[in-house]
Scaffold this motif. Structure first.
Motif, PDB file in Angstrom:
ATOM      1  N   GLY A  62       0.793  -1.229   0.000  1.00 56.01           N
ATOM      2  CA  GLY A  62       0.000   0.000   0.000  1.00 56.01           C
ATOM      3  C   GLY A  62       0.819   1.269   0.000  1.00 56.01           C
ATOM      4  N   ASP A  63       2.147   1.174   0.081  1.00 55.18           N
ATOM      5  CA  ASP A  63       3.014   2.358   0.053  1.00 55.18           C
ATOM      6  C   ASP A  63       3.640   2.542  -1.319  1.00 55.18           C
ATOM      7  OD1 ASP A  63       2.501   3.259   2.515  1.00 55.18           O
ATOM      8  OD2 ASP A  63       4.582   3.207   3.221  1.00 55.18           O
ATOM      9  N   PRO A  64       4.236   3.722  -1.598  1.00 55.66           N
ATOM     10  CA  PRO A  64       4.712   4.002  -2.964  1.00 55.66           C
ATOM     11  C   PRO A  64       5.855   3.117  -3.461  1.00 55.66           C
ATOM     12  CG  PRO A  64       4.847   5.965  -1.569  1.00 55.66           C
ATOM     13  CD  PRO A  64       4.395   4.862  -0.706  1.00 55.66           C
ATOM     14  N   LEU A  65       6.579   2.441  -2.578  1.00 53.42           N
ATOM     15  CA  LEU A  65       7.731   1.663  -3.055  1.00 53.42           C
ATOM     16  C   LEU A  65       7.318   0.513  -3.983  1.00 53.42           C
ATOM     17  CD1 LEU A  65      10.386   1.363  -0.237  1.00 53.42           C
ATOM     18  CD2 LEU A  65      10.336   2.834  -2.226  1.00 53.42           C
ATOM     19  N   GLY A  66       6.179  -0.077  -3.683  1.00 55.82           N
ATOM     20  CA  GLY A  66       5.652  -1.134  -4.546  1.00 55.82           C
ATOM     21  C   GLY A  66       5.413  -0.619  -5.947  1.00 55.82           C
ATOM     22  N   ARG A  67       4.892   0.596  -5.999  1.00 55.66           N
ATOM     23  CA  ARG A  67       4.626   1.252  -7.284  1.00 55.66           C
ATOM     24  C   ARG A  67       5.938   1.465  -8.068  1.00 55.66           C
ATOM     25  NH1 ARG A  67       1.668   1.632 -11.398  1.00 55.66           N
ATOM     26  NH2 ARG A  67       2.114   3.475 -12.598  1.00 55.66           N
ATOM     27  N   THR A  68       7.012   1.801  -7.334  1.00 54.34           N
ATOM     28  CA  THR A  68       8.318   1.995  -7.987  1.00 54.34           C
ATOM     29  C   THR A  68       8.779   0.700  -8.660  1.00 54.34           C
ATOM     30  OG1 THR A  68       8.857   3.509  -6.201  1.00 54.34           O
ATOM     31  CG2 THR A  68      10.681   2.823  -7.604  1.00 54.34           C
ATOM     32  N   ILE A  69       8.630  -0.426  -7.950  1.00 50.82           N
ATOM     33  CA  ILE A  69       9.041  -1.715  -8.517  1.00 50.82           C
ATOM     34  C   ILE A  69       8.199  -2.029  -9.754  1.00 50.82           C
ATOM     35  CG2 ILE A  69       9.112  -4.217  -8.099  1.00 50.82           C
ATOM     36  CD1 ILE A  69       9.838  -3.564  -5.201  1.00 50.82           C
ATOM     37  N   GLU A  70       6.909  -1.754  -9.644  1.00 51.67           N
ATOM     38  CA  GLU A  70       6.004  -2.011 -10.775  1.00 51.67           C
ATOM     39  C   GLU A  70       6.436  -1.203 -12.005  1.00 51.67           C
ATOM     40  OE1 GLU A  70       1.917  -1.073  -9.830  1.00 51.67           O
ATOM     41  OE2 GLU A  70       1.413  -1.020 -11.966  1.00 51.67           O
ATOM     42  N   GLU A  71       6.767   0.092 -11.759  1.00 52.69           N
ATOM     43  CA  GLU A  71       7.202   0.942 -12.877  1.00 52.69           C
ATOM     44  C   GLU A  71       8.482   0.416 -13.513  1.00 52.69           C
ATOM     45  OE1 GLU A  71       7.507   4.758 -11.073  1.00 52.69           O
ATOM     46  OE2 GLU A  71       5.341   5.125 -11.183  1.00 52.69           O
ATOM     47  N   LYS A  72       9.401  -0.023 -12.669  1.00 52.18           N
ATOM     48  CA  LYS A  72      10.685  -0.531 -13.194  1.00 52.18           C
ATOM     49  C   LYS A  72      10.462  -1.786 -14.043  1.00 52.18           C
ATOM     50  CE  LYS A  72      13.548   2.294 -10.992  1.00 52.18           C
ATOM     51  NZ  LYS A  72      14.380   3.246 -11.724  1.00 52.18           N
ATOM     52  N   LEU A  73       9.539  -2.643 -13.615  1.00 47.51           N
ATOM     53  CA  LEU A  73       9.250  -3.864 -14.384  1.00 47.51           C
ATOM     54  C   LEU A  73       8.632  -3.508 -15.733  1.00 47.51           C
ATOM     55  CD1 LEU A  73       7.849  -6.246 -11.625  1.00 47.51           C
ATOM     56  CD2 LEU A  73       9.976  -6.519 -12.886  1.00 47.51           C
ATOM     57  N   ILE A  74       7.713  -2.553 -15.731  1.00 44.45           N
ATOM     58  CA  ILE A  74       7.077  -2.131 -16.989  1.00 44.45           C
ATOM     59  C   ILE A  74       8.133  -1.538 -17.917  1.00 44.45           C
ATOM     60  CG2 ILE A  74       5.416  -0.515 -18.015  1.00 44.45           C
ATOM     61  CD1 ILE A  74       3.744  -0.904 -15.387  1.00 44.45           C
ATOM     62  N   GLU A  75       9.069  -0.759 -17.322  1.00 42.47           N
ATOM     63  CA  GLU A  75      10.128  -0.147 -18.140  1.00 42.47           C
ATOM     64  C   GLU A  75      10.993  -1.187 -18.842  1.00 42.47           C
ATOM     65  OE1 GLU A  75      12.432   2.479 -15.660  1.00 42.47           O
ATOM     66  OE2 GLU A  75      10.687   3.751 -15.292  1.00 42.47           O
ATOM     67  N   SER A  76      11.072  -2.387 -18.250  1.00 47.94           N
ATOM     68  CA  SER A  76      11.929  -3.429 -18.863  1.00 47.94           C
ATOM     69  C   SER A  76      11.423  -3.807 -20.254  1.00 47.94           C
ATOM     70  CB  SER A  76      11.979  -4.677 -17.979  1.00 47.94           C
ATOM     71  OG  SER A  76      10.764  -5.386 -18.084  1.00 47.94           O
ATOM     72  N   GLY A  77      10.150  -3.546 -20.543  1.00 48.17           N
ATOM     73  CA  GLY A  77       9.603  -3.743 -21.903  1.00 48.17           C
ATOM     74  C   GLY A  77       9.112  -5.142 -22.200  1.00 48.17           C
ATOM     75  N   SER A  78       9.559  -6.149 -21.472  1.00 43.32           N
ATOM     76  CA  SER A  78       9.162  -7.520 -21.812  1.00 43.32           C
ATOM     77  C   SER A  78       8.103  -8.053 -20.849  1.00 43.32           C
ATOM     78  CB  SER A  78      10.385  -8.433 -21.797  1.00 43.32           C
ATOM     79  OG  SER A  78      10.956  -8.420 -20.515  1.00 43.32           O
ATOM     80  N   LYS A 112       3.190  -6.974   2.969  1.00 40.08           N
ATOM     81  CA  LYS A 112       2.705  -5.884   3.822  1.00 40.08           C
ATOM     82  C   LYS A 112       3.873  -5.350   4.654  1.00 40.08           C
ATOM     83  CE  LYS A 112      -1.330  -4.811   6.528  1.00 40.08           C
ATOM     84  NZ  LYS A 112      -2.403  -5.274   7.360  1.00 40.08           N
ATOM     85  N   GLY A 113       3.978  -4.029   4.779  1.00 40.14           N
ATOM     86  CA  GLY A 113       5.036  -3.416   5.578  1.00 40.14           C
ATOM     87  C   GLY A 113       6.370  -3.346   4.870  1.00 40.14           C
ATOM     88  N   PHE A 114       6.381  -3.687   3.602  1.00 37.16           N
ATOM     89  CA  PHE A 114       7.624  -3.727   2.842  1.00 37.16           C
ATOM     90  C   PHE A 114       8.272  -2.341   2.768  1.00 37.16           C
ATOM     91  CE2 PHE A 114       9.712  -3.440  -1.376  1.00 37.16           C
ATOM     92  CZ  PHE A 114      10.684  -4.396  -1.211  1.00 37.16           C
ATOM     93  N   SER A 115       7.478  -1.323   2.393  1.00 33.97           N
ATOM     94  CA  SER A 115       8.028   0.023   2.215  1.00 33.97           C
ATOM     95  C   SER A 115       8.575   0.568   3.514  1.00 33.97           C
ATOM     96  CB  SER A 115       6.950   0.970   1.682  1.00 33.97           C
ATOM     97  OG  SER A 115       6.518   0.528   0.444  1.00 33.97           O
ATOM     98  N   LYS A 116       7.792   0.425   4.584  1.00 33.90           N
ATOM     99  CA  LYS A 116       8.225   0.945   5.894  1.00 33.90           C
ATOM    100  C   LYS A 116       9.536   0.305   6.291  1.00 33.90           C
ATOM    101  CE  LYS A 116       4.194   2.480   8.429  1.00 33.90           C
ATOM    102  NZ  LYS A 116       3.102   2.021   9.280  1.00 33.90           N
ATOM    103  N   ALA A 117       9.608  -1.011   6.135  1.00 35.45           N
ATOM    104  CA  ALA A 117      10.798  -1.741   6.542  1.00 35.45           C
ATOM    105  C   ALA A 117      12.001  -1.314   5.709  1.00 35.45           C
ATOM    106  CB  ALA A 117      10.561  -3.248   6.385  1.00 35.45           C
ATOM    107  N   VAL A 118      11.790  -1.133   4.395  1.00 39.11           N
ATOM    108  CA  VAL A 118      12.903  -0.728   3.529  1.00 39.11           C
ATOM    109  C   VAL A 118      13.405   0.642   3.948  1.00 39.11           C
ATOM    110  CG1 VAL A 118      13.482  -0.040   1.167  1.00 39.11           C
ATOM    111  CG2 VAL A 118      12.260  -2.163   1.553  1.00 39.11           C
ATOM    112  N   LYS A 119      12.431   1.544   4.197  1.00 39.39           N
ATOM    113  CA  LYS A 119      12.832   2.900   4.570  1.00 39.39           C
ATOM    114  C   LYS A 119      13.585   2.903   5.897  1.00 39.39           C
ATOM    115  CE  LYS A 119       9.479   5.518   1.953  1.00 39.39           C
ATOM    116  NZ  LYS A 119       8.152   6.084   1.920  1.00 39.39           N
ATOM    117  N   ALA A 120      13.070   2.170   6.886  1.00 43.35           N
ATOM    118  CA  ALA A 120      13.710   2.120   8.199  1.00 43.35           C
ATOM    119  C   ALA A 120      15.116   1.530   8.090  1.00 43.35           C
ATOM    120  CB  ALA A 120      12.860   1.265   9.140  1.00 43.35           C
TER     121      ALA A 120
END
Lengths: 445, 248
Positions: A62-78, A112-120
């Motif tokens: 539910g935090d923006p970091l997941g969205r970042t990963i999604e964008e990076k995967l889409i950028e890969s093109g395949s 769940k809690g992935f973004s918070k944990a990464v940031k911390a």
């Protein structure tokens, strides 16, 4: 002579029209083969990563970091990221079930809690490197694992490339987060250091104005790798399953014309119609030419049907549409050459077979072998060295290579001439052999 | 009277065979005659018909059809001849009309002439009431008649018939023989091979009996029978000349 050729064409077409089994072999079999093989190979290409792959993406964070990963995967093109099925967000359980059913090949779960944990954890990591002692007592935050589920059928190479894309995406995200933290903490560290250095001179309260660090430079890569296919024109794709299969099975079906064609010639030899014709004011060449023209017409109709299936029917079943390049003249020339070679083989088989059973056994088996070594069933590049060399002997390989040349590599009339010439030469050689043996046999007994 | 066919010293040995199938065959056939070529199995009748109808080339000899050298100018000779082979040499999946149309076109017949020729041939062989049935649905007798129809479609001056009545019922056989007499009366020369001696005796003005590729007797049937009191018919003569041992 033209009138006699016309008469022979009409007679051959009429006979073929009445031969329901022959018609099935000529039209239905290649049509079914092209549909089945295109659909099957489309799935294999997906598994091998030769085409864009749909990946399920379950975002529990539910935090923006997941969205970042999604964008990076889409950028890969395949990779095409799918987050919803039937208009609603999918759960981890549903995603796993979709993988097990073979509907998708990959699934990424952002816990769940992935973004918070990464940031911390990033803050802890950067702080430790800058303020060595200030956070040593703090317990290191643990980051929940990113989970990737694979379809077991997915091949190793493609699996690695997807994992690599995911690693790239998470690495990019990690660097971004670290740089953010650096830009936040470095000015504090500088202030702290300056104060410590100046305190002996009574300047503890001196405020140092440190410029805020910019981290956008991190988003821009210094080196880019440009990937381009080695083509001579506008095509930038590897062959789709349809581009591989439509010409392949059209050629295969075209060569199957040898069965009814040889059968017709054998029947004419057996029931005496050929002998009767040879006592009429008509040449052997006129009779054979009429026969060849009739079957070439059938071959071209057959090819047109397969092209229509590739262009309009297969896309309805979920495959890409057949792209045929930009040179219809080259397509016609290679189709005609292949049709000539197929009809020449039909005449040759009919000349040397003494019964229909013999021709109907030997003909299809020889075509299946020629198709197998010619890259119709398994692409030539996937064959061992010896088989690759053998494939050069198969007329089906010549035809198929020329079609791929036109469809994929932007080939034109000039580039397909070696293959078209070889097929035409083969036709001439087979016709000469047939003429020599059949004509000689009838005239000399 | 003009000679329809003259052949001299025809020799033919098939590949792989040490004995010739035809060994010096001579024939001289007048126009408008029914000529019977008789002989036991393997005597060389079909080989003779194949060579005389320009299908096969002899090793030696000369053939003239209405004065045309058939070995030098086979295409010219083929315009004058018709062949009714021993086999039903028709396309079984085509109707009799479609067969006639195809063979007629090969002979160069077109339009009205072709349609008239088809109708005339069908009438002559008694198949005009079922022209649109496929050959493979015909009885044996009907197939034989259809086979004859193709041979006479283009009104040949010289007609070769290789055992045209073999394996059919008496009615069909009788009809074919009647039609052959009609054709002869209209001026067609007929060269005819058969195993049925009574047929040959009744139909042919002149016969030649061959065995092992050589001529062993020739003449008008009655003249040959009257040569000896032992012969009551052509069958007796034939058995006397060719022997009673079985031929395969």
């Amino acid at each position: 002579m033209l009138y006699q050729i016309y008469a022979t064409i009409i007679k051959e077409l009429l006979l073929l029209w009445r031969d329901r089994a022959g018609m099935l072999v000529l039209f239905v079999m290649p049509a079914v083969l092209v549909v089945v093989m295109s659909l099957v190979q489309e799935n294999i290409l997906i598994i091998m990563g030769e085409t864009s792959t749909k990946m399920l993406f379950v975002e529990l964070d539910g935090d923006p970091l997941g969205r970042t990963i999604e964008e990076k995967l889409i950028e890969s093109g395949s990779i095409e990221v799918v987050k919803e099925i039937d208009g609603r967000q999918i759960t981890e359980k549903e995603a796993l079930s979709a993988i097990l059913n073979g509907n998708f090949q990959f699934c990424v779960i952002i816990p769940k809690g992935f973004s918070k944990a990464v940031k911390a954890r990033t803050r802890q990591s950067v702080s430790r490197s800058l303020f060595n002692d200030s956070v040593t007592d703090e317990i290191e935050t643990s980051i929940p694992d990113l989970v990737v589920y694979f379809d077991p059928a997915v091949r190793g190479g493609f699996r690695s490339s997807v994992l690599n894309a995911l690693n790239q995406a998470t690495l990019g995200m990690e660097i971004k987060e670290k740089m953010k933290m650096f830009s936040e903490l470095v000015p504090k560290k500088i202030n702290q250091s300056v104060k410590e250095m100046l305190s002996p001179f009574g300047a503890e309260d001196l405020a140092v104005d440190v410029a805020e660090m910019q981290f956008k430079w991190n988003e821009k890569r210094l080196l880019e790798i440009s990937e381009n296919p080695a083509t001579s024109s506008i095509f930038e794709k590897t062959p789709s399953s349809v581009q591989q299969n439509v010409p392949a099975w059209a050629l295969f079906g075209m060569f199957f014309i040898v069965v009814p064609m040889a059968g017709a010639l054998i029947r004419e030899k057996q029931d005496g119609t050929l002998s009767r014709l040879m006592t009429m004011p008509v040449s052997y060449l006129t009779l054979i030419f009429g026969k060849v023209l009739a079957y070439i017409f059938v071959c071209l109709s057959q090819f047109a049907l397969i092209l229509i299936i590739g262009r309009y029917v297969l896309p309805m079943l979920g495959t890409p549409m057949l792209e045929m390049g930009t040179n219809p003249v080259a397509i016609f020339i290679i189709t005609l050459s292949a049709a000539l070679a197929a009809t020449g083989y039909g005449i040759l088989l009919g000349t040397f077979s003494s019964s229909f059973e013999q021709a109907s056994m030997f003909g299809p088996i020889s075509i299946v072998i020629a198709a197998a070594i010619g890259g119709i069933m398994v692409p030539v590049y996937a064959m061992p060295k010896m088989m690759k060399a053998l494939s050069m002997l198969s007329p089906l390989n010549w035809g198929h290579d020329a079609f791929l040349d036109i469809f994929i590599r932007g080939g034109d009339v000039r580039s397909i001439m070696p293959e078209a010439g070889s097929l035409f030469l083969l036709f001439l050689v087979m016709m000469l052999i047939s003429w020599f043996f059949l004509f000689r046999k009838i005239r000399t007994g | 009277m003009e000679k329809a066919l003259v052949c001299q010293n025809i020799v033919k040995t098939y590949r792989g065979s040490s004995e010739p199938s035809l060994d010096g065959l001579d024939l001289s056939i007048d126009e408008g005659m029914i000529f019977g070529l008789l002989g036991p199995n393997g005597a060389g009748k079909t080989t003779s018909i194949s060579i005389l109808s320009t299908l096969m080339k002899p090793d030696r000899g000369q053939i003239k059809i209405y004065g045309i050298d058939a070995l030098k100018h086979p295409d010219q000779a083929r315009r004058l001849i018709g062949l009714v082979p021993q086999d039903i040499a028709l396309y079984p999946n085509l109707t009799v009309k479609e067969n006639l149309r195809y063979f007629g076109r090969i002979h160069g017949l077109k339009g009205k002439k072709l349609n008239q020729g088809i109708q005339k041939s069908l009438d002559l062989v008694g198949l005009s009431d079922c022209p649109d049935r496929k050959i493979n649905t015909y009885s044996g007798g009907m197939k034989r008649r259809a086979n004859l129809a193709v041979g006479i479609l283009h009104e040949p001056r010289l007609l070769f018939l290789d055992e045209p009545t073999v394996g059919i019922d008496t009615q069909s056989r009788n009809m074919i023989l009647e039609k052959l007499v009609d054709l002869k009366n209209k001026g067609t020369t007929i060269i005819y091979t058969t195993h049925y001696m009574e047929e040959a005796q009744k139909l042919c003005a002149f016969i030649e009996i061959i065995d092992e590729g050589k001529m062993i007797a020739q003449g008008a049937p009655l003249d040959l029978i009257n040569q000896s009191e032992e012969y009551s018919d052509l069958n007796d003569l034939f058995l006397s000349l060719t022997g009673k041992s079985l031929r395969d």
